[in-house]
Design a protein around this motif. Sequence first.
Motif, PDB file in Angstrom:
ATOM      1  N   GLN A 175       0.834  -1.212   0.000  1.00  0.00           N
ATOM      2  CA  GLN A 175       0.000   0.000   0.000  1.00  0.00           C
ATOM      3  C   GLN A 175       0.863   1.254   0.000  1.00  0.00           C
ATOM      4  O   GLN A 175       0.613   2.204  -0.749  1.00  0.00           O
ATOM      5  N   SER A 176       1.884   1.268   0.858  1.00  0.00           N
ATOM      6  CA  SER A 176       2.672   2.499   0.966  1.00  0.00           C
ATOM      7  C   SER A 176       3.516   2.726  -0.288  1.00  0.00           C
ATOM      8  O   SER A 176       3.682   3.863  -0.726  1.00  0.00           O
ATOM      9  N   LEU A 177       4.051   1.631  -0.863  1.00  0.00           N
ATOM     10  CA  LEU A 177       4.814   1.808  -2.102  1.00  0.00           C
ATOM     11  C   LEU A 177       3.888   2.197  -3.255  1.00  0.00           C
ATOM     12  O   LEU A 177       4.269   2.967  -4.141  1.00  0.00           O
ATOM     13  N   GLU A 178       2.678   1.681  -3.219  1.00  0.00           N
ATOM     14  CA  GLU A 178       1.683   2.066  -4.219  1.00  0.00           C
ATOM     15  C   GLU A 178       1.390   3.562  -4.107  1.00  0.00           C
ATOM     16  O   GLU A 178       1.295   4.286  -5.111  1.00  0.00           O
ATOM     17  N   MET A 179       1.274   4.020  -2.868  1.00  0.00           N
ATOM     18  CA  MET A 179       0.939   5.419  -2.627  1.00  0.00           C
ATOM     19  C   MET A 179       1.989   6.370  -3.208  1.00  0.00           C
ATOM     20  O   MET A 179       1.659   7.444  -3.701  1.00  0.00           O
ATOM     21  N   VAL A 180       3.260   5.952  -3.148  1.00  0.00           N
ATOM     22  CA  VAL A 180       4.314   6.830  -3.689  1.00  0.00           C
ATOM     23  C   VAL A 180       4.662   6.452  -5.129  1.00  0.00           C
ATOM     24  O   VAL A 180       5.653   6.938  -5.674  1.00  0.00           O
ATOM     25  N   GLY A 181       3.886   5.548  -5.708  1.00  0.00           N
ATOM     26  CA  GLY A 181       4.045   5.240  -7.133  1.00  0.00           C
ATOM     27  C   GLY A 181       5.203   4.322  -7.444  1.00  0.00           C
ATOM     28  O   GLY A 181       5.696   4.320  -8.571  1.00  0.00           O
ATOM     29  N   LEU A 182       5.653   3.531  -6.483  1.00  0.00           N
ATOM     30  CA  LEU A 182       6.816   2.670  -6.745  1.00  0.00           C
ATOM     31  C   LEU A 182       6.522   1.185  -6.494  1.00  0.00           C
ATOM     32  O   LEU A 182       7.448   0.384  -6.337  1.00  0.00           O
ATOM     33  N   ALA A 183       5.245   0.847  -6.483  1.00  0.00           N
ATOM     34  CA  ALA A 183       4.883  -0.544  -6.186  1.00  0.00           C
ATOM     35  C   ALA A 183       5.491  -1.517  -7.194  1.00  0.00           C
ATOM     36  O   ALA A 183       5.875  -2.627  -6.849  1.00  0.00           O
ATOM     37  N   LYS A 184       5.613  -1.055  -8.440  1.00  0.00           N
ATOM     38  CA  LYS A 184       6.128  -1.960  -9.473  1.00  0.00           C
ATOM     39  C   LYS A 184       7.647  -2.162  -9.366  1.00  0.00           C
ATOM     40  O   LYS A 184       8.197  -3.015 -10.045  1.00  0.00           O
ATOM     41  N   ARG A 185       8.272  -1.340  -8.531  1.00  0.00           N
ATOM     42  CA  ARG A 185       9.731  -1.446  -8.453  1.00  0.00           C
ATOM     43  C   ARG A 185      10.178  -1.949  -7.080  1.00  0.00           C
ATOM     44  O   ARG A 185      11.309  -1.710  -6.658  1.00  0.00           O
ATOM     45  N   MET A 186       9.282  -2.636  -6.387  1.00  0.00           N
ATOM     46  CA  MET A 186       9.584  -3.005  -5.004  1.00  0.00           C
ATOM     47  C   MET A 186      10.751  -3.987  -4.882  1.00  0.00           C
ATOM     48  O   MET A 186      11.321  -4.123  -3.825  1.00  0.00           O
ATOM     49  N   ARG A 187      11.114  -4.677  -5.976  1.00  0.00           N
ATOM     50  CA  ARG A 187      12.255  -5.603  -5.894  1.00  0.00           C
ATOM     51  C   ARG A 187      13.555  -4.947  -6.353  1.00  0.00           C
ATOM     52  O   ARG A 187      14.593  -5.606  -6.441  1.00  0.00           O
ATOM     53  N   HIS A 188      13.483  -3.659  -6.662  1.00  0.00           N
ATOM     54  CA  HIS A 188      14.705  -2.947  -7.046  1.00  0.00           C
ATOM     55  C   HIS A 188      15.497  -2.540  -5.809  1.00  0.00           C
ATOM     56  O   HIS A 188      14.934  -2.374  -4.739  1.00  0.00           O
ATOM     57  N   LEU A 189      16.774  -2.327  -6.033  1.00  0.00           N
ATOM     58  CA  LEU A 189      17.619  -1.814  -4.952  1.00  0.00           C
ATOM     59  C   LEU A 189      17.593  -0.291  -4.997  1.00  0.00           C
ATOM     60  O   LEU A 189      17.363   0.304  -6.061  1.00  0.00           O
ATOM     61  N   PRO A 190      17.860   0.376  -3.864  1.00  0.00           N
ATOM     62  CA  PRO A 190      17.838   1.838  -3.852  1.00  0.00           C
ATOM     63  C   PRO A 190      18.761   2.459  -4.904  1.00  0.00           C
ATOM     64  O   PRO A 190      18.425   3.481  -5.504  1.00  0.00           O
ATOM     65  N   ALA A 191      19.914   1.828  -5.139  1.00  0.00           N
ATOM     66  CA  ALA A 191      20.882   2.398  -6.081  1.00  0.00           C
ATOM     67  C   ALA A 191      20.324   2.449  -7.503  1.00  0.00           C
ATOM     68  O   ALA A 191      20.864   3.153  -8.361  1.00  0.00           O
ATOM     69  N   GLN A 192      19.262   1.689  -7.741  1.00  0.00           N
ATOM     70  CA  GLN A 192      18.678   1.676  -9.092  1.00  0.00           C
ATOM     71  C   GLN A 192      17.637   2.780  -9.270  1.00  0.00           C
ATOM     72  O   GLN A 192      16.986   2.835 -10.308  1.00  0.00           O
ATOM     73  N   LEU A 193      17.462   3.616  -8.247  1.00  0.00           N
ATOM     74  CA  LEU A 193      16.450   4.667  -8.300  1.00  0.00           C
ATOM     75  C   LEU A 193      17.095   6.045  -8.318  1.00  0.00           C
ATOM     76  O   LEU A 193      18.236   6.214  -7.888  1.00  0.00           O
ATOM     77  N   SER A 194      16.327   7.044  -8.786  1.00  0.00           N
ATOM     78  CA  SER A 194      16.795   8.435  -8.717  1.00  0.00           C
ATOM     79  C   SER A 194      16.659   8.918  -7.274  1.00  0.00           C
ATOM     80  O   SER A 194      16.032   8.256  -6.424  1.00  0.00           O
ATOM     81  N   GLY A 195      17.248  10.095  -7.018  1.00  0.00           N
ATOM     82  CA  GLY A 195      17.156  10.660  -5.672  1.00  0.00           C
ATOM     83  C   GLY A 195      15.712  10.874  -5.244  1.00  0.00           C
ATOM     84  O   GLY A 195      15.330  10.560  -4.102  1.00  0.00           O
ATOM     85  N   GLY A 196      14.909  11.390  -6.146  1.00  0.00           N
ATOM     86  CA  GLY A 196      13.504  11.656  -5.814  1.00  0.00           C
ATOM     87  C   GLY A 196      12.758  10.368  -5.501  1.00  0.00           C
ATOM     88  O   GLY A 196      11.962  10.302  -4.563  1.00  0.00           O
ATOM     89  N   GLN A 197      13.077   9.350  -6.280  1.00  0.00           N
ATOM     90  CA  GLN A 197      12.411   8.058  -6.033  1.00  0.00           C
ATOM     91  C   GLN A 197      12.850   7.469  -4.693  1.00  0.00           C
ATOM     92  O   GLN A 197      12.041   6.900  -3.950  1.00  0.00           O
ATOM     93  N   GLN A 198      14.127   7.635  -4.388  1.00  0.00           N
ATOM     94  CA  GLN A 198      14.611   7.114  -3.103  1.00  0.00           C
ATOM     95  C   GLN A 198      13.916   7.824  -1.939  1.00  0.00           C
ATOM     96  O   GLN A 198      13.549   7.205  -0.943  1.00  0.00           O
ATOM     97  N   GLN A 199      13.721   9.146  -2.097  1.00  0.00           N
ATOM     98  CA  GLN A 199      13.053   9.855  -1.008  1.00  0.00           C
ATOM     99  C   GLN A 199      11.599   9.411  -0.888  1.00  0.00           C
ATOM    100  O   GLN A 199      11.045   9.350   0.212  1.00  0.00           O
ATOM    101  N   ARG A 200      11.006   9.059  -1.995  1.00  0.00           N
ATOM    102  CA  ARG A 200       9.622   8.565  -1.934  1.00  0.00           C
ATOM    103  C   ARG A 200       9.562   7.215  -1.224  1.00  0.00           C
ATOM    104  O   ARG A 200       8.620   6.926  -0.489  1.00  0.00           O
TER     105      ARG A 200
END
Lengths: 416, 251
Positions: B124-149
Amino acid sequence: MTHSKGWSFFAENWEVGPIFRALLRNKVGAMLIALQIAFTMTIIVNAIYIIVERSQKMQRPSGIDEANSFFISSVGFSNNFNGLATTQEDLNALRAINGVVDAIQINAVPLSGSGWSMGLQTQPGAEFDGTGAAVYMVDEHALKALDVALIAGENFSATDIQVRVSSQTHWPDKVIITLAMANKLFPQEALAAVGKTVYINDIEPMVVSGIIDKLQAPWVGWDNVENVMLTPEIRDSKSSRYFIRTTSGERDRIMTEVETLLAKSNPQRIIKDMHTLDETRLRAYRDNSAMIRILITVMTILVIITGLGIVGLASFSVNQRKKQIGTRRALGASQQAIVRYFMLENLLISTAGVMIGAIFTVSLNIVLVNAFSLAPITWYYIPLGMIALWLVGQLAVYGPAKKAASIAPAIATRSV
Amino acid sequence: MLNMTNIKKIYRTDSIETHALREFNLQVDEGDFVAVTGPSGSGKTTFLNIAGLLETFDEGCFELDGVDISNQNDTARSRLRNQKIGFIFQSFNLIPDLNLFDNVDVPLRYRGFNRQERKKRIEQSLEMVGLAKRMRHLPAQLSGGQQQRVAIARALAGEPRFLLADEPTGNLDSSMAQSVMSLLKEINTNGTTIIMVTHDTELAAQAKRNIYVRDGKVSEITHSDQYAGDASELLEDDTESTLSPVAALSR
């Protein structure tokens, strides 16, 4: 809000999955420690097995009253030295000493490392294989002097004792054997061996007159160390070895007395090589003792190195992850949860290590069994070794884990 | 809800005493959105650390949600942090070796939720910030904004009463910063009390109240008129307001 309870609360929240996945992403350090644990387990388990085997061997009873026995040698040097007469006089004098239980002339001493051996067989003829046995040439006082128990048959009588000269090749017609020897010669009917004829030198008959419970050969490394025969003989020789058993606590006093007595009784000889059986046992197992000490030293060093390796890796990991630990604390981890995290992480690494170690241990044991004729390792050494290494890991990581738990949660808000 | 009275915090070394907070007084009510600004070294972070139960204080009285904090030991403070407070850090503070799912899972495990509950909340919380589809990614694979989300998702997954944000936009460009700010305002509109420390006066102006800290004291409190307008807009068009910051951050 849904909380799980009891065991599942702990099991589900111990982060085993995330820790395992995180370890898979940082394999090198963890694998090195796991391999170190595996090698340590391999060496330790096999070393302990060897130590236990050697210790058991060292603790085998020789069958004689070691604490109260000693032996001494007499060597005549003059041309007119009468070996037989001197031996008879010496034995009479020794047996008369207050505190001596009994004394005998003997050609070899258990545990001493040197002696005689012959083969006995149940059928005459060179085509039949004999069973090797140590030979102790003794008189009718031997059972009392050696403190061995006759469990079947009868002792030698004084008239059975024959004089043996150095060039003699034939053997007496009576023999007393150990139970172990009787079992080898007459499997399933060892005690019924009394009265049966056995053959020495392929064809010379000897009647088994008695069976004694236990007596070791002089060679402690020999596989058939309890294959022993007593022959009723007294040696006519310039050199004679006397085996003396004393009453409890009198040995050391009587040793001095015996040495003086023998030295004074006949000036045509020298008295030498007086040793207790305690000394003889220590000497017999000196190599085993040395090996045990070396193995214990190696094991200790290995455990320390492995422990330090774990401490080092965990400390490095704590230092590397200070901010992460602070973040976990900020997110609600208690100090216990941080300790638990590092203990669990180590448990997972150790588990990989001991699993590999179990394979290595068995492999090394197979090599040792083939190379040195050791018995295969007993199965329960493997789980015991695994538990020991798990404990070493947990003890080693506890300090760094406590240090990690002391990291302040406020570090999470620091920018560096 | 959060009540600090005459809080004093002194950092001591062998030779120096630094008064980080002195007679610090602040009351934050439920549903408030407070921006804390002030020059470097003014005591903003110390305040945030004490408010977030990350540090203890030397004198004064601090009540959080009716609990007198001065009486709480380390374990109790850890539990309170876990149950009542969500943190958003300037550097995101995601655990690099864990994927997004496991990162959001961290505080939920400490909370003692069972597996199904945790999974539901994480999704639910990852869905809320729009990252539910990337839940198996590592933080390093995300942009700064995505990491903060992800960090915001982690902070919100436990449904805390408070959200403490330490320079939440400090490592983001202005576009991302505004999107994160919009998301925070939306979260506040949904009822979560937020205290945000920032250097950015423009962002601070979007909070309901601005606290200016100087020399370890609250020196000025101002109320923002702009926030009320933004918030009412968000309330009028809930669907759009929920999606818009997420959409912006996803770019």
